[in-house]
Design a protein around this motif. Structure first.
Motif, PDB file in Angstrom:
ATOM      1  N   ARG A 159      36.574  45.014  39.642  1.00  0.00           N
ATOM      2  CA  ARG A 159      36.406  45.322  41.053  1.00  0.00           C
ATOM      3  C   ARG A 159      36.411  46.830  41.281  1.00  0.00           C
ATOM      4  O   ARG A 159      37.196  47.561  40.682  1.00  0.00           O
ATOM      5  CB  ARG A 159      37.522  44.679  41.881  1.00  0.00           C
ATOM      6  CG  ARG A 159      37.477  43.166  41.887  1.00  0.00           C
ATOM      7  CD  ARG A 159      38.610  42.589  42.730  1.00  0.00           C
ATOM      8  NE  ARG A 159      38.535  43.017  44.114  1.00  0.00           N
ATOM      9  CZ  ARG A 159      39.441  42.662  45.042  1.00  0.00           C
ATOM     10  NH1 ARG A 159      40.472  41.907  44.711  1.00  0.00           N
ATOM     11  NH2 ARG A 159      39.308  43.080  46.283  1.00  0.00           N
ATOM     12  N   SER A 160      35.524  47.271  42.169  1.00  0.00           N
ATOM     13  CA  SER A 160      35.451  48.693  42.519  1.00  0.00           C
ATOM     14  C   SER A 160      35.998  48.966  43.918  1.00  0.00           C
ATOM     15  O   SER A 160      36.021  50.110  44.356  1.00  0.00           O
ATOM     16  CB  SER A 160      33.995  49.173  42.449  1.00  0.00           C
ATOM     17  OG  SER A 160      33.179  48.411  43.333  1.00  0.00           O
ATOM     18  N   ASP A 161      36.428  47.913  44.611  1.00  0.00           N
ATOM     19  CA  ASP A 161      36.901  48.069  45.986  1.00  0.00           C
ATOM     20  C   ASP A 161      38.415  48.086  46.084  1.00  0.00           C
ATOM     21  O   ASP A 161      38.965  48.048  47.187  1.00  0.00           O
ATOM     22  CB  ASP A 161      36.349  46.939  46.854  1.00  0.00           C
ATOM     23  CG  ASP A 161      36.823  45.568  46.374  1.00  0.00           C
ATOM     24  OD1 ASP A 161      37.013  45.405  45.143  1.00  0.00           O
ATOM     25  OD2 ASP A 161      36.987  44.669  47.218  1.00  0.00           O
ATOM     26  N   LEU A 162      39.120  48.122  44.954  1.00  0.00           N
ATOM     27  CA  LEU A 162      40.573  48.057  44.981  1.00  0.00           C
ATOM     28  C   LEU A 162      41.163  49.383  45.454  1.00  0.00           C
ATOM     29  O   LEU A 162      40.830  50.436  44.947  1.00  0.00           O
ATOM     30  CB  LEU A 162      41.112  47.721  43.588  1.00  0.00           C
ATOM     31  CG  LEU A 162      40.849  46.292  43.107  1.00  0.00           C
ATOM     32  CD1 LEU A 162      41.264  46.146  41.654  1.00  0.00           C
ATOM     33  CD2 LEU A 162      41.587  45.289  43.976  1.00  0.00           C
ATOM     34  N   LYS A 163      42.060  49.279  46.435  1.00  0.00           N
ATOM     35  CA  LYS A 163      42.753  50.453  46.946  1.00  0.00           C
ATOM     36  C   LYS A 163      44.215  50.067  47.161  1.00  0.00           C
ATOM     37  O   LYS A 163      44.551  48.908  47.267  1.00  0.00           O
ATOM     38  CB  LYS A 163      42.136  50.915  48.277  1.00  0.00           C
ATOM     39  CG  LYS A 163      40.756  51.535  48.144  1.00  0.00           C
ATOM     40  CD  LYS A 163      40.260  51.978  49.498  1.00  0.00           C
ATOM     41  CE  LYS A 163      38.979  52.770  49.452  1.00  0.00           C
ATOM     42  NZ  LYS A 163      37.919  52.340  48.642  1.00  0.00           N
ATOM     43  N   CYS A 198      35.343  34.748  39.645  1.00  0.00           N
ATOM     44  CA  CYS A 198      34.971  36.109  39.240  1.00  0.00           C
ATOM     45  C   CYS A 198      34.881  36.211  37.724  1.00  0.00           C
ATOM     46  O   CYS A 198      35.668  36.928  37.087  1.00  0.00           O
ATOM     47  CB  CYS A 198      35.996  37.117  39.765  1.00  0.00           C
ATOM     48  SG  CYS A 198      36.068  37.210  41.557  1.00  0.00           S
ATOM     49  N   THR A 215      44.114  41.367  42.437  1.00  0.00           N
ATOM     50  CA  THR A 215      44.462  42.767  42.708  1.00  0.00           C
ATOM     51  C   THR A 215      44.478  43.630  41.451  1.00  0.00           C
ATOM     52  O   THR A 215      44.536  44.862  41.557  1.00  0.00           O
ATOM     53  CB  THR A 215      45.841  42.863  43.384  1.00  0.00           C
ATOM     54  OG1 THR A 215      46.826  42.219  42.557  1.00  0.00           O
ATOM     55  CG2 THR A 215      45.821  42.214  44.752  1.00  0.00           C
TER      56      THR A 215
END
Length: 321
Positions: A182-186, A253, A177
Motif C-alpha cells: 500500500r502507498s496510502d498508509l499514513k 489484497c 495497516t
C-alpha cells in the motif's frame, strides 16, 4: 580402528538426518534470531503485567465496591499493545500474540521454526508478567487476576465465535495497516492496532473477557491455575487470526506476483498439460524470517539481519549466541 565402507554407510544416516534438521532450523543459530525471540518475551511480559494490572479492583474490599471500569481496562490493553508494537516492531516484528504469529506462519511471512520459538517466548513472558503482578498485588484485592472467563449467560460455542470475530478484526487490521504493497498508509500502525484492541475489548469483555490473545489468557491461567474453558482462548483467536490473514493475503489484497503465478497454474501448454510453475525466488514460498509487522519496505535492522545471516552461512561456521 579403521572404518569399513559398510560402517561408513551406516553412519551416514544419522549424519544426513542431522544435516536436514540443521538446514530446517539454520536461522535459530544467529544473534538476530535470539534477539527477536527475547524481544517477544519482554514485550509480552510488559504487556501482560500492565494490562492485567488495570483489571485489579482496589475498592473490592469496601462495603459497596464499584464494578470494573470497562473503558479503563479497554484503553489500558489497547494503549499497552500500541506502545509495545511501536517499541519492538523493528526488533521482532512486535507480534506479542500467538494468534498473530500463527497468521504470519500461515501466510508464509514467518518460518515455522521461528514461529514456534515466538509462541513459546510469548507464553513464558505472559507467565512471568502475571507472576510479577501476583507478587506485587495484595491478596485482598487480587480477585481473579484478570483471568478470562466465559459469561455464564452464554454458551461455550458462542464464546468461541466471539473470540474468533474480535481476533479476526485485530489480525485484519494488522495486515491492512502493515501492508508494504500500500502507498496510502499514513500515521502510526501501532496506534491503529491498539485501537483495534480497544474496540474488541469494549465489545467482548462482558462476553468472554476479550482475550484476543492466547498468551494473555495463558499467563494468568497458569499463575492462578484456572483452566475452565481455557481452550476457547486458543482455538478462537488462532482460527480468527488465520482466517483474517488468509482472506486479506490471498483474496482481498493478494501479491501481484503470487496472483500471476496462481493464474499460470491453470494454463495448459500446447500438449494439453498444465504448465509447471517455477516458485523459486517468490518470497511467499521461501524463507521469510526477515519479514516483520510494520508498514513500508525493509528496515536497516532487517538488512543487518540478512547480512549477518549470510556471513554466518558463508564463513567458517555458524555463530553462537
Amino acid at each position: 580402528m579403521r572404518e569399513t565402507p559398510t560402517s561408513g554407510r551406516r553412519g551416514c544416516l544419522p549424519l544426513c538426518s542431522c544435516e536436514s534438521i540443521m538446514a530446517a532450523f539454520k536461522g535459530i543459530w544467529t544473534k538476530p534470531f535470539w534477539r527477536a525471540v527475547s524481544g517477544e518475551f519482554l514485550a509480552t511480559l510488559i504487556f501482560v503485567l500492565l494490562s492485567l494490572g488495570s483489571t485489579i479492583n482496589w475498592a473490592s474490599g469496601t462495603e459497596n465496591p464499584p464494578p470494573a471500569d470497562l473503558v479503563l481496562i479497554s484503553l489500558c490493553f489497547g494503549l499497552s499493545i500500541a506502545t509495545m508494537v511501536q517499541c519492538f516492531s523493528h526488533i521482532s516484528g512486535g507480534h506479542i500474540n500467538p494468534a498473530v504469529t500463527a497468521a504470519m506462519v500461515v501466510t508464509q511471512k514467518l518460518s515455522l521454526a521461528k514461529g514456534l520459538f515466538y509462541i513459546v517466548a510469548q507464553c513464558l513472558g505472559a507467565i512471568v508478567g502475571a507472576g510479577v503482578l501476583l507478587l506485587v498485588t495484595p491478596s485482598a484485592v487480587r480477585g481473579g487476576l484478570g483471568i478470562t472467563a466465559v459469561n455464564s449467560r452464554i454458551s461455550v460455542g458462542h464464546a468461541l465465535v466471539v473470540e474468533l470475530l474480535i481476533t479476526f478484526e485485530l489480525i485484519f487490521t494488522i495486515f491492512a495497516t502493515c501492508d508494504p504493497k500500500r502507498s496510502d498508509l499514513k500515521g502510526s500502525a501501532g496506534l491503529a492496532i491498539g485501537i483495534a484492541v480497544v474496540i474488541g475489548h469494549l465489545f467482548a469483555i462482558p462476553y468472554t473477557g476479550a482475550s484476543m490473545n492466547p498468551a494473555r489468557s495463558f499467563g494468568p491461567a497458569v499463575v492462578t491455575w484456572s483452566w475452565e474453558s481455557h481452550w476457547v482462548y486458543w482455538v478462537g483467536p488462532i482460527l480468527g487470526g488465520i482466517l483474517a490473514a488468509a482472506l486479506y493475503e490471498y483474496l482481498y489484497c493478494p501479491d501481484p506476483e503470487l496472483k500471476r503465478r496462481c493464474k499460470e497454474m491453470f494454463i495448459k501448454d500446447a500438449s494439453g498439460k498444465y504448465k509447471e510453475v517455477e516458485c523459486a525466488g517468490n518470497h511467499h514460498v521461501g524463507e521469510a524470517d526477515d519479514i516483520v509487522i510494520k508498514p513500508g519496505s525493509s528496515s536497516d535492522a532487517e538488512k543487518d539481519e540478512k547480512k549477518e545471516s549470510f556471513q554466518d552461512s558463508s564463513g567458517d561456521g555458524l555463530s553462537s549466541v
